[in-house]
Design a protein around this motif. Structure first.
Motif, PDB file in Angstrom:
ATOM      1  N   SER A  33     -13.795   2.818  -6.282  1.00 31.27           N
ATOM      2  CA  SER A  33     -14.377   2.002  -5.216  1.00 31.27           C
ATOM      3  C   SER A  33     -15.510   2.773  -4.561  1.00 31.27           C
ATOM      4  N   PRO A  34     -16.372   2.069  -3.854  1.00 26.56           N
ATOM      5  CA  PRO A  34     -17.319   2.781  -2.989  1.00 26.56           C
ATOM      6  C   PRO A  34     -16.540   3.324  -1.786  1.00 26.56           C
ATOM      7  N   ALA A  35     -17.202   4.081  -0.933  1.00 31.23           N
ATOM      8  CA  ALA A  35     -16.550   4.591   0.269  1.00 31.23           C
ATOM      9  C   ALA A  35     -16.042   3.412   1.097  1.00 31.23           C
ATOM     10  N   LEU A  36     -14.768   3.472   1.485  1.00 29.40           N
ATOM     11  CA  LEU A  36     -14.159   2.385   2.246  1.00 29.40           C
ATOM     12  C   LEU A  36     -14.197   2.699   3.734  1.00 29.40           C
ATOM     13  N   ALA A  37     -14.500   1.694   4.529  1.00 29.74           N
ATOM     14  CA  ALA A  37     -14.593   1.871   5.979  1.00 29.74           C
ATOM     15  C   ALA A  37     -13.213   1.756   6.614  1.00 29.74           C
ATOM     16  N   GLY A  38     -13.075   2.361   7.790  1.00 27.43           N
ATOM     17  CA  GLY A  38     -11.850   2.246   8.567  1.00 27.43           C
ATOM     18  C   GLY A  38     -10.910   3.413   8.350  1.00 27.43           C
ATOM     19  N   ALA A  39      -9.799   3.371   9.069  1.00 29.07           N
ATOM     20  CA  ALA A  39      -8.771   4.398   8.929  1.00 29.07           C
ATOM     21  C   ALA A  39      -8.206   4.357   7.513  1.00 29.07           C
ATOM     22  N   PRO A  40      -7.793   5.503   6.974  1.00 26.86           N
ATOM     23  CA  PRO A  40      -7.293   5.522   5.594  1.00 26.86           C
ATOM     24  C   PRO A  40      -6.174   4.525   5.305  1.00 26.86           C
ATOM     25  N   ALA A  41      -5.204   4.403   6.205  1.00 27.74           N
ATOM     26  CA  ALA A  41      -4.096   3.477   5.957  1.00 27.74           C
ATOM     27  C   ALA A  41      -4.587   2.039   5.869  1.00 27.74           C
ATOM     28  N   GLU A  42      -5.474   1.646   6.774  1.00 24.56           N
ATOM     29  CA  GLU A  42      -6.020   0.285   6.759  1.00 24.56           C
ATOM     30  C   GLU A  42      -6.871   0.049   5.518  1.00 24.56           C
ATOM     31  N   LEU A  98      -1.925  -5.296  -9.621  1.00 21.34           N
ATOM     32  CA  LEU A  98      -0.801  -4.416  -9.315  1.00 21.34           C
ATOM     33  C   LEU A  98       0.551  -5.063  -9.618  1.00 21.34           C
ATOM     34  N   GLY A  99       0.576  -6.389  -9.772  1.00 26.65           N
ATOM     35  CA  GLY A  99       1.834  -7.087 -10.021  1.00 26.65           C
ATOM     36  C   GLY A  99       2.668  -7.280  -8.775  1.00 26.65           C
ATOM     37  N   LEU A 100       1.996  -7.347  -7.607  1.00 25.12           N
ATOM     38  CA  LEU A 100       2.728  -7.562  -6.357  1.00 25.12           C
ATOM     39  C   LEU A 100       3.187  -9.013  -6.307  1.00 25.12           C
ATOM     40  N   PRO A 101       4.501  -9.256  -6.315  1.00 23.03           N
ATOM     41  CA  PRO A 101       5.013 -10.629  -6.320  1.00 23.03           C
ATOM     42  C   PRO A 101       4.535 -11.421  -5.096  1.00 23.03           C
ATOM     43  N   GLY A 102       4.450 -12.726  -5.243  1.00 19.55           N
ATOM     44  CA  GLY A 102       3.960 -13.592  -4.176  1.00 19.55           C
ATOM     45  C   GLY A 102       4.751 -13.499  -2.893  1.00 19.55           C
ATOM     46  N   ALA A 103       6.059 -13.241  -2.973  1.00 17.08           N
ATOM     47  CA  ALA A 103       6.898 -13.156  -1.776  1.00 17.08           C
ATOM     48  C   ALA A 103       6.760 -11.817  -1.074  1.00 17.08           C
ATOM     49  N   ALA A 104       6.092 -10.864  -1.709  1.00 16.30           N
ATOM     50  CA  ALA A 104       6.037  -9.497  -1.180  1.00 16.30           C
ATOM     51  C   ALA A 104       4.699  -9.194  -0.517  1.00 16.30           C
ATOM     52  N   THR A 105       4.728  -8.177   0.307  1.00 18.15           N
ATOM     53  CA  THR A 105       3.511  -7.630   0.902  1.00 18.15           C
ATOM     54  C   THR A 105       3.639  -6.113   0.890  1.00 18.15           C
ATOM     55  N   LEU A 106       2.621  -5.436   1.362  1.00 21.94           N
ATOM     56  CA  LEU A 106       2.634  -3.981   1.446  1.00 21.94           C
ATOM     57  C   LEU A 106       2.497  -3.563   2.895  1.00 21.94           C
ATOM     58  N   ALA A 107       3.127  -2.460   3.241  1.00 21.38           N
ATOM     59  CA  ALA A 107       3.033  -1.899   4.589  1.00 21.38           C
ATOM     60  C   ALA A 107       2.717  -0.414   4.460  1.00 21.38           C
ATOM     61  N   ALA A 108       1.880   0.076   5.359  1.00 18.60           N
ATOM     62  CA  ALA A 108       1.505   1.495   5.316  1.00 18.60           C
ATOM     63  C   ALA A 108       2.721   2.369   5.566  1.00 18.60           C
TER      64      ALA A 108
END
Length: 187
Positions: A16-25, A38-48
């Motif tokens: 990726s190019p340089a991403l803006a914002g805090a690393p976690a965001e 990534l194969g993230l199922p529709g019912a799922a999300t990700l949290a830092a």
């Protein structure tokens, strides 16, 4: 590198190019924009989760969650270089379709089930086990089940027993001595 299910397991290079914002965001935005790859199922999300920094950049661990409950072992690790460009993505996400997050056991009941699996589990005077539990979920076959990861102490100081309990039916999914597993690591 793809996992057996066809989803991304490991990718490296300048991604990726340089991403803006805090690393976690930034890591969260990057990963959620690639949920299909990534194969993230529709019912799922990700949290830092945890962040690890070095003088060369850092890594952000993103934990897979469904309904606010973490999926055991489901994680995406996004690694940045010093310019905050993504240079590595590792994923342990596993596909699942049906979701059963109906907890039919509570934590103390799961701890009692787990303690029965461990020889020498420490018991209180009233017969209930010492230990602790963490609400989580497990991929069982191709579905996601509510569960508990319980810690069961014993008299042996060199042991650290953890038992995975399926909270939908009380089944023991796995038992492991994490002290022994850690000692057996090949680094």
């Amino acid at each position: 590198l793809l996992a057996p299910g066809g989803q991304l397991a490991l990718e490296a290079g300048v991604l990726s190019p340089a991403l803006a914002g805090a690393p976690a965001e930034a890591a969260l935005r990057y990963a959620l924009a690639r949920r299909e790859v990534l194969g993230l199922p529709g019912a799922a999300t990700l949290a830092a989760g945890p962040l690890f920094g070095t003088r060369f950049g850092g890594s952000v661990h993103l934990l897979e969650q469904v309904g606010g409950i973490t999926v055991h072992g489901g994680k995406v690790i996004v690694t940045f270089d010093e310019a905050q460009r993504v240079v590595r993505v590792a994923s342990s996400l596993r596909p699942f379709t049906p979701v059963d997050l109906g907890f039919k056991l509570d934590g103390p009941a799961a701890l009692a089930v787990g303690a029965k699996q461990i020889d020498g589990a420490l018991l209180k005077p009233d017969g209930s086990p010492f230990g602790g539990y963490q609400k989580t979920s497990f991929v069982v076959g191709d579905s996601l089940h509510a569960g508990f990861l319980v810690y069961v102490p014993t008299l042996k100081v060199g042991e650290s027993w953890h038992v995975a309990i399926d909270a939908t039916n009380g089944a023991v999914l796995f038992t492991e001595d994490r002290a022994r597993t850690a000692f057996d690591a090949k680094v």
